[in-house]
Scaffold this motif. Structure first.
Motif, PDB file in Angstrom:
ATOM      1  N   THR A 319       0.834  -1.062   0.071  1.00 56.77           N
ATOM      2  CA  THR A 319      -0.016  -0.161   0.013  1.00 56.77           C
ATOM      3  C   THR A 319       0.980   1.334   0.092  1.00 56.77           C
ATOM      4  O   THR A 319       1.579   1.329   0.830  1.00 56.77           O
ATOM      5  CB  THR A 319      -0.870   0.029   1.113  1.00 56.77           C
ATOM      6  N   ALA A 320       0.933   1.984  -1.129  1.00 59.08           N
ATOM      7  CA  ALA A 320       1.679   3.197  -1.203  1.00 59.08           C
ATOM      8  C   ALA A 320       1.034   4.403  -0.173  1.00 59.08           C
ATOM      9  O   ALA A 320      -0.164   4.651  -0.501  1.00 59.08           O
ATOM     10  CB  ALA A 320       1.877   3.604  -2.403  1.00 59.08           C
ATOM     11  N   LEU A 321       1.749   5.163   0.406  1.00 59.42           N
ATOM     12  CA  LEU A 321       1.455   6.037   1.306  1.00 59.42           C
ATOM     13  C   LEU A 321       2.334   7.444   1.111  1.00 59.42           C
ATOM     14  O   LEU A 321       3.406   7.192   0.831  1.00 59.42           O
ATOM     15  CB  LEU A 321       1.301   5.795   2.578  1.00 59.42           C
ATOM     16  N   ARG A 322       2.000   8.370   1.028  1.00 65.65           N
ATOM     17  CA  ARG A 322       2.660   9.824   0.961  1.00 65.65           C
ATOM     18  C   ARG A 322       1.990  10.954   1.866  1.00 65.65           C
ATOM     19  O   ARG A 322       0.689  10.895   1.860  1.00 65.65           O
ATOM     20  CB  ARG A 322       2.478  10.099  -0.577  1.00 65.65           C
ATOM     21  N   PHE A 323       2.974  11.685   2.373  1.00 66.28           N
ATOM     22  CA  PHE A 323       2.466  12.966   3.170  1.00 66.28           C
ATOM     23  C   PHE A 323       3.169  14.096   2.909  1.00 66.28           C
ATOM     24  O   PHE A 323       4.427  13.808   2.456  1.00 66.28           O
ATOM     25  CB  PHE A 323       2.177  12.584   4.627  1.00 66.28           C
ATOM     26  N   ARG A 324       2.815  15.175   3.260  1.00 67.37           N
ATOM     27  CA  ARG A 324       3.591  16.364   3.392  1.00 67.37           C
ATOM     28  C   ARG A 324       3.677  17.060   4.653  1.00 67.37           C
ATOM     29  O   ARG A 324       2.652  16.879   5.591  1.00 67.37           O
ATOM     30  CB  ARG A 324       3.102  17.485   2.224  1.00 67.37           C
ATOM     31  N   HIS A 325       4.859  17.295   5.112  1.00 68.97           N
ATOM     32  CA  HIS A 325       4.929  18.115   6.500  1.00 68.97           C
ATOM     33  C   HIS A 325       5.591  19.552   6.184  1.00 68.97           C
ATOM     34  O   HIS A 325       6.572  19.708   5.556  1.00 68.97           O
ATOM     35  CB  HIS A 325       5.880  17.353   7.498  1.00 68.97           C
ATOM     36  N   LYS A 326       4.933  20.454   6.783  1.00 68.77           N
ATOM     37  CA  LYS A 326       5.247  21.861   6.592  1.00 68.77           C
ATOM     38  C   LYS A 326       5.947  22.161   7.688  1.00 68.77           C
ATOM     39  O   LYS A 326       5.811  21.979   8.856  1.00 68.77           O
ATOM     40  CB  LYS A 326       3.863  22.828   6.608  1.00 68.77           C
ATOM     41  N   PHE A 327       7.112  23.123   7.735  1.00 68.15           N
ATOM     42  CA  PHE A 327       8.018  23.659   8.699  1.00 68.15           C
ATOM     43  C   PHE A 327       7.642  25.025   8.832  1.00 68.15           C
ATOM     44  O   PHE A 327       8.743  25.958   9.017  1.00 68.15           O
ATOM     45  CB  PHE A 327       9.209  23.434   8.332  1.00 68.15           C
ATOM     46  N   ALA A 328       6.448  25.543   8.796  1.00 60.76           N
ATOM     47  CA  ALA A 328       6.221  27.071   9.217  1.00 60.76           C
ATOM     48  C   ALA A 328       6.331  27.332  10.652  1.00 60.76           C
ATOM     49  O   ALA A 328       6.403  26.312  11.480  1.00 60.76           O
ATOM     50  CB  ALA A 328       4.730  27.343   8.902  1.00 60.76           C
ATOM     51  N   GLN A 329       6.833  28.474  10.850  1.00 62.46           N
ATOM     52  CA  GLN A 329       7.111  28.847  12.406  1.00 62.46           C
ATOM     53  C   GLN A 329       5.717  29.093  12.907  1.00 62.46           C
ATOM     54  O   GLN A 329       4.834  29.965  12.437  1.00 62.46           O
ATOM     55  CB  GLN A 329       7.891  30.072  12.589  1.00 62.46           C
ATOM     56  N   LEU A 330       5.419  28.441  14.299  1.00 57.64           N
ATOM     57  CA  LEU A 330       4.194  28.564  14.949  1.00 57.64           C
ATOM     58  C   LEU A 330       4.385  29.079  16.312  1.00 57.64           C
ATOM     59  O   LEU A 330       5.583  29.150  16.758  1.00 57.64           O
ATOM     60  CB  LEU A 330       3.472  27.406  14.926  1.00 57.64           C
ATOM     61  N   THR A 331       3.203  29.585  16.765  1.00 59.36           N
ATOM     62  CA  THR A 331       3.592  29.988  18.275  1.00 59.36           C
ATOM     63  C   THR A 331       3.839  28.902  19.007  1.00 59.36           C
ATOM     64  O   THR A 331       4.409  28.779  20.088  1.00 59.36           O
ATOM     65  CB  THR A 331       2.255  30.760  18.595  1.00 59.36           C
ATOM     66  N   THR A 332       3.341  27.707  18.824  1.00 59.31           N
ATOM     67  CA  THR A 332       3.384  26.445  19.263  1.00 59.31           C
ATOM     68  C   THR A 332       4.758  25.563  18.992  1.00 59.31           C
ATOM     69  O   THR A 332       5.057  24.568  19.812  1.00 59.31           O
ATOM     70  CB  THR A 332       2.320  25.816  19.282  1.00 59.31           C
TER      71      THR A 332
END
Length: 360
Positions: A319-332
């Motif tokens: 089963t192929a899986l794919r995701f994106r992770h964003k590295f935006a600066q957050l208050t948390t």
């Protein structure tokens, strides 16, 4: 730039607030009140500090007799809706802690328009023998906001508030309240019960698993609470929690072809991660698939944060899986440059990982 939550306290809001206060108390000194609110340091105050500044300014401009001032606050709060009006319960906390006879019913009345979840906690801490029976009575209230207050107010680790250390040590009084709410018809209430249970799990994992065994399978509402209330245990890959939810060690399951879209990502950018879950068995298997990111902290050390991708049955095969992770600066979450790592976790076990660099 996105508006900050604290900016809800703007000119338009104060026009409405002063209008409500003047309607409830014609002698309300609106200009003096605003001068106190906007005194030195207002712009630098965060959301809760602004709420407290407003409550302090109310205390200075309403009549000095607490019960007279409380009556004005309750009249002014009628019809006010939104988190910004948590300043009214904050006023009760600030001025009324020595008068629980008047203040506690007022908190139940005011919570419907905003939330008294923070304001009630000093009363619980000071008057536990009074407040815990009161929370049980609130748990039977027809208003879902009051029932939620019964749970949310006694959370051992409520965010943005101080911890209730006595309940971190012994959560038995809290569980007595949650028992009354575990089948509540309101999702708003059930979510609070689950968050409370999750707080308890951080200090008493075995106790929460005992509660889960007693509650699970008796009502759909309660089943959701149990699963959501055990989320920290699942993120910690607690073996008993994994087994309880049918997530046994995944035999004949592997992660293959893990690839990253880049070896280096700028802060503010994003990383795409691709891989395949390969199940070499003959029957479908229940898998909880998460990814972890080892973030570099300010001290240069790594700290892992887990993110859930799926929890379901996977058929034999790939089963192929794919995701994106964003590295935006957050208050948390503040990002720092350096070598990071992404890992794939299946039923609590790390099965593959790759490094990448985050740059300024």
């Amino acid at each position: 730039m996105a508006e900050l939550l604290k900016d809800v306290y703007n000119e338009s809001f104060f026009d409405r607030l002063i209008g409500k206060l003047a309607a409830a108390y014609p002698d309300f000194p609106g200009e003096s009140f605003l001068a106190l609110v906007h005194a030195d340091g207002w712009e630098s105050l965060a959301l809760k500090a602004r709420m407290r500044r407003i409550a302090e300014s109310l205390a200075a401009t309403l009549p000095p007799d607490y019960r007279e001032a409380l009556a004005i606050v309750k009249r002014a709060a009628a019809g006010a809706r939104g988190f910004e009006y948590m300043l009214f319960p904050d006023f009760v906390e600030l001025r009324g802690l020595d008068d629980p006879e008047a203040s506690v019913p007022a908190l139940a009345e005011l919570t419907s328009g905003s939330s008294a979840e923070f304001a009630v906690r000093p009363f619980i801490r000071r008057y536990p023998s009074l407040m815990m029976p009161q929370l049980k009575r609130w748990a039977a209230d027809p208003d879902e906001h009051v029932r939620r207050l019964a749970s949310e107010g006694c959370r051992p680790r409520l965010p943005w508030s101080f911890a209730l250390d006595e309940f971190k040590r012994d959560p038995a009084p809290v569980l007595e309240v949650l028992e009354l709410l575990k089948e509540d018809e309101s999702e708003y209430v059930r979510r609070s019960v689950a968050n409370n249970l999750n707080d308890i799990a951080k200090d008493h994992p075995a106790l929460v698993l005992d509660v889960a065994r007693r509650w699970y399978g008796r009502h759909p509402h309660t089943d959701w609470i149990v699963r959501h209330g055990c989320r920290t245990l699942l993120k910690r890959c607690d073996p008993e929690a994994l087994r309880f939810f049918g997530l046994a060690p995944a035999e004949r399951v592997a992660v293959e072809g893990l690839t990253l879209s880049a070896e280096e990502v700028p802060i503010g950018g994003e990383l795409t991660v691709s891989f395949a879950v390969v199940h070499d068995g003959d029957e479908p298997v229940k898998l909880r698939i998460e990814y972890g990111v080892d973030f570099v902290k300010a001290n240069g050390r790594p700290s892992r944060k887990l993110f859930k991708l799926s929890e379901k049955e996977y058929a034999p095969g790939a089963t192929a899986l794919r995701f994106r992770h964003k590295f935006a600066q957050l208050t948390t979450r503040k990002h720092y440059p350096g070598e990071h790592r992404v890992a794939i976790i299946v039923n609590g076990a790390e099965t593959a990982s790759l490094p990448f660099r985050l740059r300024s």
